[in-house]
Design a protein around this motif. Structure first.
Motif, PDB file in Angstrom:
ATOM      1  N   VAL A 172      -9.134   5.738 -16.200  1.00  8.82           N
ATOM      2  CA  VAL A 172      -9.387   4.362 -15.753  1.00  8.82           C
ATOM      3  C   VAL A 172      -8.847   4.226 -14.337  1.00  8.82           C
ATOM      4  N   LEU A 173      -9.754   3.996 -13.385  1.00  4.65           N
ATOM      5  CA  LEU A 173      -9.389   3.888 -11.977  1.00  4.65           C
ATOM      6  C   LEU A 173      -9.904   2.579 -11.392  1.00  4.65           C
ATOM      7  N   LYS A 174      -9.109   1.989 -10.528  1.00  3.76           N
ATOM      8  CA  LYS A 174      -9.594   0.844  -9.758  1.00  3.76           C
ATOM      9  C   LYS A 174     -10.475   1.312  -8.600  1.00  3.76           C
ATOM     10  N   THR A 175     -10.163   2.502  -8.079  1.00  3.10           N
ATOM     11  CA  THR A 175     -10.851   3.043  -6.912  1.00  3.10           C
ATOM     12  C   THR A 175     -11.173   4.518  -7.143  1.00  3.10           C
ATOM     13  N   ASN A 176     -12.408   4.910  -6.927  1.00  3.49           N
ATOM     14  CA  ASN A 176     -12.770   6.323  -7.037  1.00  3.49           C
ATOM     15  C   ASN A 176     -12.190   7.116  -5.862  1.00  3.49           C
ATOM     16  N   PRO A 177     -11.963   8.419  -6.036  1.00  3.42           N
ATOM     17  CA  PRO A 177     -11.317   9.211  -4.979  1.00  3.42           C
ATOM     18  C   PRO A 177     -11.977   9.097  -3.605  1.00  3.42           C
ATOM     19  N   ALA A 178     -13.299   9.097  -3.550  1.00  4.73           N
ATOM     20  CA  ALA A 178     -13.981   9.051  -2.249  1.00  4.73           C
ATOM     21  C   ALA A 178     -13.663   7.783  -1.476  1.00  4.73           C
ATOM     22  N   GLU A 179     -13.325   6.720  -2.202  1.00  3.47           N
ATOM     23  CA  GLU A 179     -13.039   5.434  -1.537  1.00  3.47           C
ATOM     24  C   GLU A 179     -11.544   5.206  -1.315  1.00  3.47           C
ATOM     25  N   MET A 180     -10.711   6.093  -1.827  1.00  6.68           N
ATOM     26  CA  MET A 180      -9.268   5.925  -1.640  1.00  6.68           C
ATOM     27  C   MET A 180      -8.895   6.107  -0.173  1.00  6.68           C
ATOM     28  N   GLN A 181      -8.064   5.206   0.326  1.00  3.68           N
ATOM     29  CA  GLN A 181      -7.633   5.257   1.725  1.00  3.68           C
ATOM     30  C   GLN A 181      -6.394   6.149   1.857  1.00  3.68           C
ATOM     31  N   ILE A 182      -6.515   7.374   1.368  1.00  2.00           N
ATOM     32  CA  ILE A 182      -5.455   8.374   1.429  1.00  2.00           C
ATOM     33  C   ILE A 182      -6.099   9.650   1.944  1.00  2.00           C
ATOM     34  N   ALA A 183      -5.410  10.389   2.804  1.00  2.00           N
ATOM     35  CA  ALA A 183      -5.928  11.675   3.262  1.00  2.00           C
ATOM     36  C   ALA A 183      -6.028  12.636   2.074  1.00  2.00           C
ATOM     37  N   LYS A 184      -7.042  13.494   2.097  1.00  2.00           N
ATOM     38  CA  LYS A 184      -7.288  14.400   0.965  1.00  2.00           C
ATOM     39  C   LYS A 184      -7.602  15.803   1.463  1.00  2.00           C
ATOM     40  N   SER A 185      -7.198  16.798   0.681  1.00  2.00           N
ATOM     41  CA  SER A 185      -7.525  18.195   0.949  1.00  2.00           C
ATOM     42  C   SER A 185      -7.947  18.860  -0.346  1.00  2.00           C
ATOM     43  N   TYR A 186      -8.729  19.937  -0.204  1.00  2.00           N
ATOM     44  CA  TYR A 186      -9.109  20.741  -1.366  1.00  2.00           C
ATOM     45  C   TYR A 186      -8.845  22.201  -1.039  1.00  2.00           C
ATOM     46  N   VAL A 187      -8.012  22.838  -1.871  1.00  2.00           N
ATOM     47  CA  VAL A 187      -7.739  24.273  -1.758  1.00  2.00           C
ATOM     48  C   VAL A 187      -8.609  24.989  -2.780  1.00  2.00           C
ATOM     49  N   ASN A 188      -9.474  25.873  -2.302  1.00  2.00           N
ATOM     50  CA  ASN A 188     -10.401  26.588  -3.178  1.00  2.00           C
ATOM     51  C   ASN A 188     -10.111  28.081  -3.142  1.00  2.00           C
ATOM     52  N   CYS A 189      -9.707  28.622  -4.299  1.00  2.00           N
ATOM     53  CA  CYS A 189      -9.555  30.072  -4.445  1.00  2.00           C
ATOM     54  C   CYS A 189     -10.929  30.663  -4.756  1.00  2.00           C
ATOM     55  N   THR A 190     -11.391  31.555  -3.904  1.00  2.00           N
ATOM     56  CA  THR A 190     -12.792  31.968  -3.935  1.00  2.00           C
ATOM     57  C   THR A 190     -13.145  32.871  -5.115  1.00  2.00           C
ATOM     58  N   GLU A 191     -12.149  33.500  -5.745  1.00  2.00           N
ATOM     59  CA  GLU A 191     -12.420  34.336  -6.915  1.00  2.00           C
ATOM     60  C   GLU A 191     -12.102  33.630  -8.232  1.00  2.00           C
ATOM     61  N   ASP A 192     -11.907  32.335  -8.179  1.00  2.00           N
ATOM     62  CA  ASP A 192     -11.592  31.552  -9.379  1.00  2.00           C
ATOM     63  C   ASP A 192     -12.844  31.413 -10.240  1.00  2.00           C
ATOM     64  N   THR A 193     -12.819  32.010 -11.437  1.00  2.00           N
ATOM     65  CA  THR A 193     -13.942  31.876 -12.375  1.00  2.00           C
ATOM     66  C   THR A 193     -13.518  31.167 -13.658  1.00  2.00           C
ATOM     67  N   ALA A 194     -12.414  30.402 -13.600  1.00  2.00           N
ATOM     68  CA  ALA A 194     -12.045  29.577 -14.753  1.00  2.00           C
ATOM     69  C   ALA A 194     -13.171  28.602 -15.069  1.00  2.00           C
ATOM     70  N   LEU A 195     -13.839  28.110 -14.033  1.00  2.00           N
ATOM     71  CA  LEU A 195     -15.147  27.480 -14.185  1.00  2.00           C
ATOM     72  C   LEU A 195     -16.167  28.457 -13.617  1.00  2.00           C
ATOM     73  N   PRO A 196     -17.293  28.656 -14.292  1.00  2.00           N
ATOM     74  CA  PRO A 196     -18.276  29.618 -13.795  1.00  2.00           C
ATOM     75  C   PRO A 196     -18.819  29.203 -12.440  1.00  2.00           C
ATOM     76  N   HIS A 197     -19.178  30.191 -11.631  1.00  2.00           N
ATOM     77  CA  HIS A 197     -19.651  29.879 -10.285  1.00  2.00           C
ATOM     78  C   HIS A 197     -20.987  29.151 -10.274  1.00  2.00           C
ATOM     79  N   GLY A 198     -21.653  29.096 -11.419  1.00  2.00           N
ATOM     80  CA  GLY A 198     -22.835  28.252 -11.544  1.00  2.00           C
ATOM     81  C   GLY A 198     -22.491  26.782 -11.748  1.00  2.00           C
ATOM     82  N   LEU A 199     -21.228  26.516 -12.037  1.00  2.00           N
ATOM     83  CA  LEU A 199     -20.730  25.143 -12.227  1.00  2.00           C
ATOM     84  C   LEU A 199     -19.383  25.064 -11.511  1.00  2.00           C
ATOM     85  N   PRO A 200     -19.390  25.180 -10.185  1.00  2.00           N
ATOM     86  CA  PRO A 200     -18.177  25.531  -9.446  1.00  2.00           C
ATOM     87  C   PRO A 200     -17.202  24.381  -9.184  1.00  2.00           C
TER      88      PRO A 200
END
Length: 241
Positions: A172-200
């Motif tokens: 339950v969120l008042k604001t979705n992440p894209a609309e949050m007025q906070i700086a954001k970063s995403y760290v992506n490990c390129t060999e991570d297959t915990a989720l399949p690369h078809g659903l990355p």
């Protein structure tokens, strides 16, 4: 110097982030590694997502932490999104490490392949205590594929049963992440297959952040075990101003 709060993923505790935290501390930063409610020793395994999120909100308040770089790994992405929605005034930047990015009304189960949902439901039914565990073959091949067998087994041995309700509950969120007025970063490990690369993880989930900084590095879903030094540097690259 910055204040980092590292929020672990499912089956983990904050202790597994300590080797990463040590590197960041050596660089002069303050680092906290709390354990989410539901994963603490002795916690009941019927913990829901709201309680889990609130436990980290309360941790920030109890420690009076401000201007925080809040990092979430995997399931921890659900947690840091909820914390940002409730305590935005304490947070300078959100950093998602191969983490789930929920919009209002979404659950973690909504973002994983259906075979995972079915597997976890079956394991949950067998255990009967509200928890789910991760089978070792999946851990070995999909989660920690950049480590040798000894490393994989040693890491697996410190995991703890996870409350399934936190995967099922819709946030339950008042604001979705894209609309949050906070700086954001995403760290992506390129060999991570915990989720399949078809659903990355990236860009399927990262793009839900709106404007964000991308940091990509080699490694698996469990780089905290296999190369904590490299992961720590990625967090600092993601968390800098």
């Amino acid at each position: 110097m910055s204040t980092y709060v590292l929020v672990h993923g499912a089956w983990h505790t904050g202790a597994e982030f300590e080797p990463v935290a040590a590197v960041i501390r050596k660089a002069g930063h303050e680092v906290h590694t709390p354990t989410i409610k539901g994963n603490r020793p002795g916690d009941k395994k019927d913990t829901g997502l709201d309680e889990a999120i609130q436990s980290i909100v309360e941790y920030l308040a109890e420690k009076n932490l401000k201007d925080v770089v809040l990092v979430g790994h995997s399931y921890g992405g659900m947690i840091i999104t909820g914390v940002a929605d409730r305590a935005a005034e304490r947070i300078r930047r959100l950093v998602y490490w191969n983490a789930f990015v929920p919009d209002n009304g979404e659950s973690l189960n909504d973002m994983v392949p259906p075979q995972y949902v079915g597997l976890f439901d079956a394991i949950h039914a067998e255990r009967g205590d509200g928890s789910v565990v991760l089978p070792f073959p999946i851990w070995r091949e999909a989660f920690i594929n950049d480590g040798d067998l000894e490393t994989a087994q040693r890491a697996y041995d410190v995991l703890n049963p996870h409350p399934l309700k936190t995967f099922q509950d819709k946030i339950v969120l008042k604001t979705n992440p894209a609309e949050m007025q906070i700086a954001k970063s995403y760290v992506n490990c390129t060999e991570d297959t915990a989720l399949p690369h078809g659903l990355p993880w990236h860009p399927r989930l990262s793009q839900k952040l709106g404007l964000y900084r991308l940091v990509q590095i080699p490694g698996s879903h469990e780089l905290c075990f296999t190369n904590p030094q490299r992961l720590a540097q990625a967090f600092m690259d993601a968390g800098r101003d």
